[in-house]
Design a protein around this motif. Structure first.
Motif, PDB file in Angstrom:
ATOM      1  N   GLY A  48       7.171  79.643-101.973  1.00 35.94           N
ATOM      2  CA  GLY A  48       8.398  78.856-102.491  1.00 35.94           C
ATOM      3  C   GLY A  48       9.826  79.123-102.429  1.00 35.94           C
ATOM      4  N   SER A  51      13.064  77.150-100.877  1.00 34.34           N
ATOM      5  CA  SER A  51      13.140  75.814-100.658  1.00 34.34           C
ATOM      6  C   SER A  51      13.872  75.296-101.729  1.00 34.34           C
ATOM      7  CB  SER A  51      11.491  75.410-100.990  1.00 34.34           C
ATOM      8  OG  SER A  51      11.099  76.028-102.117  1.00 34.34           O
ATOM      9  N   VAL A 168       5.513  74.013-102.123  1.00 33.63           N
ATOM     10  CA  VAL A 168       6.603  73.424-101.394  1.00 33.63           C
ATOM     11  C   VAL A 168       7.601  72.483-102.181  1.00 33.63           C
ATOM     12  CG1 VAL A 168       5.375  72.837 -99.343  1.00 33.63           C
ATOM     13  CG2 VAL A 168       5.077  71.313-101.158  1.00 33.63           C
TER      14      VAL A 168
END
Length: 168
Positions: A48, A51, A168
């Protein structure tokens, strides 16, 4: 009366062999470092980082440290093998700055063996130059250790990414 002496030029074919061997060694080292940096970045992205407006650390050492901290704090038993591999890799990564950024000077001894003398400016004091010299035989041992260490990091990070769902 002074005796006349001439300085014979180094055999250019042999000198080119020495330069080629040293440069090939340096290139192999760079390739191993780059492969680990790719796997580290891939794993950080999997976890992650980068992101939703988050920025990945810019420097390779910072990325390895960020991944080390992530694996140590939240990797659990799945992250332990990858963490151990990163710690082992760090022993070889200490030479990365010289290989990637060092200014090299090729030296040849009387036994016709090359040595690579590399210098970098100390990151914390720009007036101080730090040097490292590696012989041909030591360079061969180092690239073998780096190959094994980098392969271990890459494999264990791939196993970790396969075992942990992506964020994500």
């Amino acid at each position: 009366m002074n005796a006349h002496s001439t300085i014979e030029p180094v055999d250019t074919i042999e000198w080119n062999v020495f330069k080629t061997e040293a440069n090939l060694w340096r290139g192999r080292m760079l390739e191993h470092f780059a492969a680990v940096e790719h796997a580290v970045t891939e794993t950080l992205i999997h976890l992650g980082a980068g992101s939703a407006g988050k920025k990945l650390p810019h420097l390779a050492g910072q990325r390895r440290e960020a991944l080390r901290l992530a694996l140590a704090s939240g990797g659990g038993s799945l992250g332990k093998p990858a963490l151990d591999a990163l710690v082992q890799f760090q022993r070889e990564a200490d030479h990365r700055a010289f290989v990637c950024h060092g200014v090299g000077r090729l030296l040849v001894d009387q036994q016709r063996q090359w040595h690579l003398y590399m210098t970098i400016l100390a990151p914390d004091d720009t007036d101080q130059e730090v040097a490292w010299t590696i012989s041909k035989s030591a360079s061969e041992q180092l690239v073998r250790r780096l190959n094994a260490s980098s392969r271990c990091v890459i494999d264990r990070l791939a196993n970790f990414r396969n075992a942990v769902p992506a964020i994500v």
